[in-house]
Scaffold this motif. Structure first.
Motif, PDB file in Angstrom:
ATOM      1  N   ILE A 268       0.807  -1.221   0.000  1.00  0.00           N
ATOM      2  CA  ILE A 268       0.000   0.000   0.000  1.00  0.00           C
ATOM      3  C   ILE A 268       0.847   1.281   0.000  1.00  0.00           C
ATOM      4  N   PHE A 269       1.822   1.393   0.903  1.00  0.00           N
ATOM      5  CA  PHE A 269       2.482   2.697   1.068  1.00  0.00           C
ATOM      6  C   PHE A 269       3.384   3.140  -0.073  1.00  0.00           C
ATOM      7  N   PRO A 270       4.159   2.247  -0.680  1.00  0.00           N
ATOM      8  CA  PRO A 270       4.935   2.733  -1.832  1.00  0.00           C
ATOM      9  C   PRO A 270       4.014   3.327  -2.897  1.00  0.00           C
ATOM     10  N   ALA A 271       2.834   2.703  -3.097  1.00  0.00           N
ATOM     11  CA  ALA A 271       1.891   3.231  -4.080  1.00  0.00           C
ATOM     12  C   ALA A 271       1.319   4.570  -3.627  1.00  0.00           C
ATOM     13  N   VAL A 272       0.981   4.638  -2.350  1.00  0.00           N
ATOM     14  CA  VAL A 272       0.438   5.886  -1.795  1.00  0.00           C
ATOM     15  C   VAL A 272       1.431   7.035  -2.000  1.00  0.00           C
ATOM     16  N   PHE A 273       2.700   6.771  -1.712  1.00  0.00           N
ATOM     17  CA  PHE A 273       3.714   7.817  -1.828  1.00  0.00           C
ATOM     18  C   PHE A 273       4.073   8.110  -3.282  1.00  0.00           C
ATOM     19  N   ALA A 274       4.115   7.062  -4.091  1.00  0.00           N
ATOM     20  CA  ALA A 274       4.456   7.266  -5.498  1.00  0.00           C
ATOM     21  C   ALA A 274       3.451   8.212  -6.152  1.00  0.00           C
ATOM     22  N   PHE A 275       2.184   8.139  -5.721  1.00  0.00           N
ATOM     23  CA  PHE A 275       1.167   9.009  -6.319  1.00  0.00           C
ATOM     24  C   PHE A 275       0.816  10.192  -5.419  1.00  0.00           C
ATOM     25  N   LYS A 276       1.716  10.433  -4.464  1.00  0.00           N
ATOM     26  CA  LYS A 276       1.600  11.611  -3.586  1.00  0.00           C
ATOM     27  C   LYS A 276       0.217  11.767  -2.949  1.00  0.00           C
ATOM     28  N   ILE A 277      -0.196  10.695  -2.322  1.00  0.00           N
ATOM     29  CA  ILE A 277      -1.485  10.724  -1.633  1.00  0.00           C
ATOM     30  C   ILE A 277      -1.229  10.726  -0.136  1.00  0.00           C
ATOM     31  N   ASN A 278      -2.071  11.440   0.606  1.00  0.00           N
ATOM     32  CA  ASN A 278      -1.905  11.535   2.050  1.00  0.00           C
ATOM     33  C   ASN A 278      -2.065  10.152   2.697  1.00  0.00           C
ATOM     34  N   PRO A 279      -1.043   9.665   3.437  1.00  0.00           N
ATOM     35  CA  PRO A 279      -1.099   8.287   3.937  1.00  0.00           C
ATOM     36  C   PRO A 279      -2.094   8.050   5.070  1.00  0.00           C
ATOM     37  N   ASP A 280      -2.516   9.105   5.777  1.00  0.00           N
ATOM     38  CA  ASP A 280      -3.375   8.822   6.935  1.00  0.00           C
ATOM     39  C   ASP A 280      -4.811   9.307   6.750  1.00  0.00           C
ATOM     40  N   VAL A 281      -5.458   8.786   5.709  1.00  0.00           N
ATOM     41  CA  VAL A 281      -6.831   9.214   5.449  1.00  0.00           C
ATOM     42  C   VAL A 281      -7.887   8.328   6.136  1.00  0.00           C
ATOM     43  N   GLY A 282      -7.446   7.293   6.828  1.00  0.00           N
ATOM     44  CA  GLY A 282      -8.396   6.481   7.589  1.00  0.00           C
ATOM     45  C   GLY A 282      -9.161   5.477   6.747  1.00  0.00           C
ATOM     46  N   PRO A 283     -10.450   5.260   7.072  1.00  0.00           N
ATOM     47  CA  PRO A 283     -11.250   4.197   6.453  1.00  0.00           C
ATOM     48  C   PRO A 283     -11.267   4.279   4.933  1.00  0.00           C
ATOM     49  N   GLY A 284     -11.069   5.480   4.404  1.00  0.00           N
ATOM     50  CA  GLY A 284     -11.116   5.646   2.957  1.00  0.00           C
ATOM     51  C   GLY A 284      -9.890   5.105   2.251  1.00  0.00           C
ATOM     52  N   LEU A 285      -8.823   4.829   3.013  1.00  0.00           N
ATOM     53  CA  LEU A 285      -7.548   4.460   2.392  1.00  0.00           C
ATOM     54  C   LEU A 285      -7.716   3.369   1.339  1.00  0.00           C
ATOM     55  N   LYS A 296      -4.148   5.294 -12.076  1.00  0.00           N
ATOM     56  CA  LYS A 296      -2.980   5.971 -12.648  1.00  0.00           C
ATOM     57  C   LYS A 296      -1.852   5.017 -12.995  1.00  0.00           C
ATOM     58  N   MET A 297      -2.087   3.753 -12.704  1.00  0.00           N
ATOM     59  CA  MET A 297      -0.981   2.817 -12.753  1.00  0.00           C
ATOM     60  C   MET A 297      -1.054   1.912 -13.975  1.00  0.00           C
ATOM     61  N   ILE A 298       0.109   1.606 -14.547  1.00  0.00           N
ATOM     62  CA  ILE A 298       0.118   0.604 -15.615  1.00  0.00           C
ATOM     63  C   ILE A 298      -0.236  -0.741 -14.985  1.00  0.00           C
ATOM     64  N   GLY A 299      -1.167  -1.457 -15.601  1.00  0.00           N
ATOM     65  CA  GLY A 299      -1.603  -2.733 -15.027  1.00  0.00           C
ATOM     66  C   GLY A 299      -2.571  -2.547 -13.870  1.00  0.00           C
ATOM     67  N   GLY A 300      -3.112  -1.323 -13.758  1.00  0.00           N
ATOM     68  CA  GLY A 300      -3.990  -1.009 -12.635  1.00  0.00           C
ATOM     69  C   GLY A 300      -5.250  -1.866 -12.571  1.00  0.00           C
ATOM     70  N   TYR A 301      -5.762  -2.259 -13.740  1.00  0.00           N
ATOM     71  CA  TYR A 301      -6.978  -3.069 -13.772  1.00  0.00           C
ATOM     72  C   TYR A 301      -6.761  -4.409 -13.048  1.00  0.00           C
ATOM     73  N   ILE A 302      -5.702  -5.095 -13.441  1.00  0.00           N
ATOM     74  CA  ILE A 302      -5.387  -6.380 -12.828  1.00  0.00           C
ATOM     75  C   ILE A 302      -5.042  -6.192 -11.341  1.00  0.00           C
ATOM     76  N   PHE A 303      -4.248  -5.165 -11.091  1.00  0.00           N
ATOM     77  CA  PHE A 303      -3.823  -4.853  -9.727  1.00  0.00           C
ATOM     78  C   PHE A 303      -5.043  -4.629  -8.820  1.00  0.00           C
ATOM     79  N   SER A 304      -6.046  -3.912  -9.326  1.00  0.00           N
ATOM     80  CA  SER A 304      -7.213  -3.612  -8.495  1.00  0.00           C
ATOM     81  C   SER A 304      -8.049  -4.867  -8.230  1.00  0.00           C
ATOM     82  N   ILE A 305      -8.203  -5.692  -9.248  1.00  0.00           N
ATOM     83  CA  ILE A 305      -8.950  -6.948  -9.031  1.00  0.00           C
ATOM     84  C   ILE A 305      -8.221  -7.792  -7.987  1.00  0.00           C
ATOM     85  N   ALA A 306      -6.896  -7.932  -8.181  1.00  0.00           N
ATOM     86  CA  ALA A 306      -6.110  -8.747  -7.251  1.00  0.00           C
ATOM     87  C   ALA A 306      -6.259  -8.230  -5.826  1.00  0.00           C
ATOM     88  N   PHE A 307      -6.205  -6.907  -5.687  1.00  0.00           N
ATOM     89  CA  PHE A 307      -6.267  -6.353  -4.341  1.00  0.00           C
ATOM     90  C   PHE A 307      -7.604  -6.636  -3.656  1.00  0.00           C
TER      91      PHE A 307
END
Ligand code: TRP
Length: 436
Positions: A268-285, A296-307
């Motif tokens: 989670i965190f490398p992705a959060v930081f790579a896209f400059k998103i605030n890491p402590d947003v709580g339940p919405g994370l 925003k990510m290459i392969g994001g479709y597969i990545f999201s299903i997997a997650f």
């Protein structure tokens, strides 16, 4: 009635790890760790897993295996003369109900997002739209109810199969699958440009943030994450055969739980930081921030299903362990057959789940009360019960008879008698706001 049991050690570990590894690891752990000093938190987390988590897990497994019955009757069966402790069994049952009814709601959200990921419905949404969608969805009624019921149906399907052919069978497939997915996800996230800041956020020591309340926060996370304090593992322990080394099982499960928690942070965190998103947003994370990243990510479709499939699997095997607590009680004390017991319990949980969806304050109340009051209370009683009220010769028989060294045995008893109850008591006070 012949009692069902786990067929072998891998089956027990897969099922118990399935209970431990859940929404708490993949969403809560990275977030709490990030807020509490990164690796400083991690060091104490590991310390408490070993010092308190493992002994209490062993205590639950001992109560289960010695009593060979569900949490409701286990204390009574071992010490008929200590009626106060019989209430712990009642408490465990109640806690299972309460946790499962709000857990299934969040798991239902996960099921919905899994569906959205598969149909690629999140891909064209802007960050604002994603935020709005989550708010609207989580505060609506019909869809969350439908998805909650779908989740409970999945849990019921597994539990109806029983121990060997249900819980064990599915855990043996799902837990390794989960491990593979999370490893792939964490590698993918770490390859993003800028990912290094996420690693730093997780692992660079920052002891300046460390204080008494952080340490107590650590203990709270250990309890919730390991599924200890309410008898889920008493119930599973009752299906463990005599020859198995309980300490060994507790250590393996705790290791697996910790590994998945750390890997979740790495996913989670490398992705959060790579896209400059605030890491402590709580339940919405997980539900708001991550879909942005996938978009925003290459392969994001597969990545999201997997997650989301990963999150659903984790929630499923945890939900199953909570449902089994209720089902085991209904079978053994109300003499209802497994299938009927499972369906009845699932319907009851769903009704309370619907109430949680309709009345958001009830959801919050259940969430708060179960982890902050019911689990710590159960934990105190479980460790005191095993430390003080089960004859030492019986404990010796349960542990040392199966290869646990004598000095390790003595340490575990000492922890259960003194250290664990005191530590949990402090967590309890902290949760009630005594140190604020
Ligand atoms: N440990 C699970 C998680 O991390 C939640 C859970 C399942 C649980 N069964 C439990 C927590 C019993 C406390 C007690 O998501």
């Amino acid at each position: 009635m012949a009692r069902d049991s786990f067929s072998n050690k891998f089956g027990i570990i897969a099922a118990a790890a399935g209970s431990a590894i859940g929404l708490g690891n993949i969403w809560r752990f990275p977030y709490v760790l990030g807020e509490n000093g990164g690796s400083a938190f991690l060091i104490f987390y590991l310390l408490f897993i070993i010092a308190i988590g493992v002994p209490i897990m062993v205590a639950e497994l001992i109560i289960g295996r010695r009593s060979r019955t569900s949490v409701f009757g286990s204390f009574k069966k071992l010490r008929r003369d200590k009626p106060l402790f019989h209430l712990v069994g009642v408490l465990g049952l109640l806690t299972a109900f309460i946790i499962l009814s709000f857990y299934s709601v969040v798991a239902g959200w996960t099921a919905n997002y899994t569906y959205l990921a598969i149909t690629n419905s999140l891909a064209d949404k802007s960050p604002e739209e994603l935020n709005l969608y989550f708010k609207e969805f989580s505060s609506s009624v019909i869809l969350p109810i439908i998805y909650m019921i779908i989740f409970m149906t999945l849990c019921a399907f597994v539990v109806i199969g029983g121990i060997k052919n249900g819980i064990e069978k599915y855990s043996k497939i799902l837990m390794p699958a989960l491990l593979v997915i999370i490893i792939i996800l964490s590698i993918r996230a770490s390859l993003l440009p800028g990912a290094i800041d996420g690693w730093k956020f997780l692992f660079k020591p920052d002891f300046s943030k460390l204080n008494a309340s952080v340490i107590l926060e650590v203990v709270g996370q250990v309890f919730f994450s390991l599924s200890i304090g309410m008898g889920a593992l008493i119930t599973y322990g009752s299906y463990v055969k005599k020859g198995e080394n309980l300490l060994n099982i507790a250590i393996s499960v705790s290791l697996a739980d910790t590994l998945i928690a750390i890997l979740s942070g790495i996913a989670i965190f490398p992705a959060v930081f790579a896209f400059k998103i605030n890491p402590d947003v709580g339940p919405g994370l997980v539900f708001v921030t991550l879909p942005n990243i996938f978009n925003k990510m290459i392969g994001g479709y597969i990545f999201s299903i997997a997650f989301f499939v990963l999150l659903l699997i984790a929630a499923l095997t945890s939900g199953v362990s909570l449902l089994e607590v209720v089902v085991a009680y209904m079978r053994e004390h109300l003499h209802i057959k497994r299938k009927k017991a499972t369906i009845t319990a699932s319907v009851l949980v769903s009704i309370i789940g619907i109430l949680c969806i309709i009345i958001p304050s009830l959801f919050d109340q259940f969430d708060w009360t179960s982890s902050n009051i019911l689990l710590p209370t159960g934990g105190i009683f479980i460790s005191i019960f095993v430390g003080w009220y089960i004859p030492k010769s019986d404990l010796y028989d349960e542990l040392s008879g199966h290869g646990v060294k004598h000095y390790v045995f003595e340490i575990i008893i000492f922890i259960l008698k003194y250290i664990a109850p005191t530590a949990i008591f402090l967590v309890f006070l902290n949760n009630l706001g005594a140190f604020k």
